[in-house]
Design a protein around this motif. Structure first.
Motif, PDB file in Angstrom:
ATOM      1  N   LYS A 186     -20.751  57.979  55.018  1.00 23.22           N
ATOM      2  CA  LYS A 186     -21.889  58.892  54.932  1.00 23.22           C
ATOM      3  C   LYS A 186     -22.157  59.285  53.486  1.00 23.22           C
ATOM      4  N   GLU A 187     -21.093  59.487  52.708  1.00 25.65           N
ATOM      5  CA  GLU A 187     -21.256  59.815  51.290  1.00 25.65           C
ATOM      6  C   GLU A 187     -21.895  58.656  50.542  1.00 25.65           C
ATOM      7  N   LEU A 189     -23.998  56.474  51.794  1.00 25.77           N
ATOM      8  CA  LEU A 189     -25.421  56.446  52.135  1.00 25.77           C
ATOM      9  C   LEU A 189     -26.198  57.517  51.369  1.00 25.77           C
ATOM     10  N   LYS A 190     -25.573  58.664  51.140  1.00 23.94           N
ATOM     11  CA  LYS A 190     -26.223  59.701  50.342  1.00 23.94           C
ATOM     12  C   LYS A 190     -26.471  59.212  48.918  1.00 23.94           C
ATOM     13  N   GLU A 191     -25.500  58.464  48.388  1.00 25.03           N
ATOM     14  CA  GLU A 191     -25.644  57.932  47.033  1.00 25.03           C
ATOM     15  C   GLU A 191     -26.745  56.878  46.963  1.00 25.03           C
ATOM     16  N   GLU A 193     -29.606  57.102  48.321  1.00 32.25           N
ATOM     17  CA  GLU A 193     -30.913  57.744  48.363  1.00 32.25           C
ATOM     18  C   GLU A 193     -31.583  57.695  46.985  1.00 32.25           C
TER      19      GLU A 193
END
Length: 255
Positions: A186-187, A189-191, A193
């Motif tokens: 999940k981290e 995927l945030k990166e 963005e």
């Protein structure tokens, strides 16, 4: 110790350097200025017993000789994860000798240490010797192109499936819970963005590691050939993933 956690504590300056555990890269950096930190290495320790450690000191990008101010030093530290990362001991100290006025293209160091870990990873030790693979680079490029297309199309569930073996080994070797392992993705995927995955550089170089059982493509400056770029800030997110061909198969997989 139930959950031993090994790290390399290093500092370097005025050089490009690489440190490998069992011929697998755990640190690669172009250190034009002083840099120091600690990095975990459990994922390169496949099972308990003797582990090989090697270091290479090279000229910084754009140079052909090692700078007279080049320096690399490191040691290995052991922590106990169960007891909230309590420091246990350090060993394996290395300090590079002064370069002085010698004209050196590379400095190499090799040693070994004993590691006690409670796991055995299913990793590249079960891979094909890539020296025996015909059209190896072309096959490697195909899997890179596949990953780039998946990220471009936002097919992150498929990307997650491709990295499942690697992430499983990471979780096992770093004692992560299922929730913590999911949090890693999940981290990531945030990166992603606001970033755009970049085409594979035409001049990317294939490197082989782990006694010729692991391959990766690198840019000429040593950075990962697979990366994302923030078009607004110019910030890069490098995906340092490596590949192998499991015995009995013909295509590369992430490991």
């Amino acid at each position: 110790m139930q959950q031993p956690y090994y790290v390399i504590d290093f500092s370097a300056s005025a050089c490009m350097f690489e440190i490998r555990i069992n011929d697998y890269p755990v640190i690669h950096m172009n250190a034009t200025h002083q840099v120091s930190t600690m990095v975990p290495i459990n994922y390169a320790i496949l099972e308990k017993g003797k582990q090989k450690i090697t270091a290479s000191i090279l000229p910084v990008v754009g140079q052909t000789e090692i700078d007279q101010q080049a320096e690399l030093r490191f040691n290995i530290k052991l922590f106990d994860v169960v007891n909230n990362f309590v420091f246990d001991k350090q060993f394996g100290e290395y300090q590079s000798k002064p370069v002085e006025d010698k004209k050196l293209p590379v400095i190499r160091y090799e040693s070994s240490f004993e590691a006690e870990v409670p796991y055995t990873l299913n990793a590249w030790q079960n891979g094909t010797d890539l020296k025996d693979v015909k059209d190896c680079r072309e096959k490697l490029k195909l899997v890179y192109d596949k990953i780039i297309k998946l990220i471009q199309d936002g097919k992150y569930d498929e990307y997650k499936r491709l990295i499942a073996g690697r992430e499983g080994n990471m979780a096992q070797s770093m004692y992560l819970s299922g929730q913590e392992s999911e949090g890693r993705f999940k981290e990531l995927l945030k990166e992603f963005e606001g970033m755009k995955v970049q085409p594979l550089p035409a001049d990317a170089i294939m490197m082989q590691y782990a006694d010729n059982k692991v391959a990766v493509l690198k840019r000429l400056n040593g950075d990962a050939a697979l990366y994302l770029l923030d078009p607004k800030t110019g910030e890069e997110l490098m995906l340092d993933i490596t590949f192998y061909i499991p015995k009995g198969k013909t295509d590369f997989e992430i490991i």
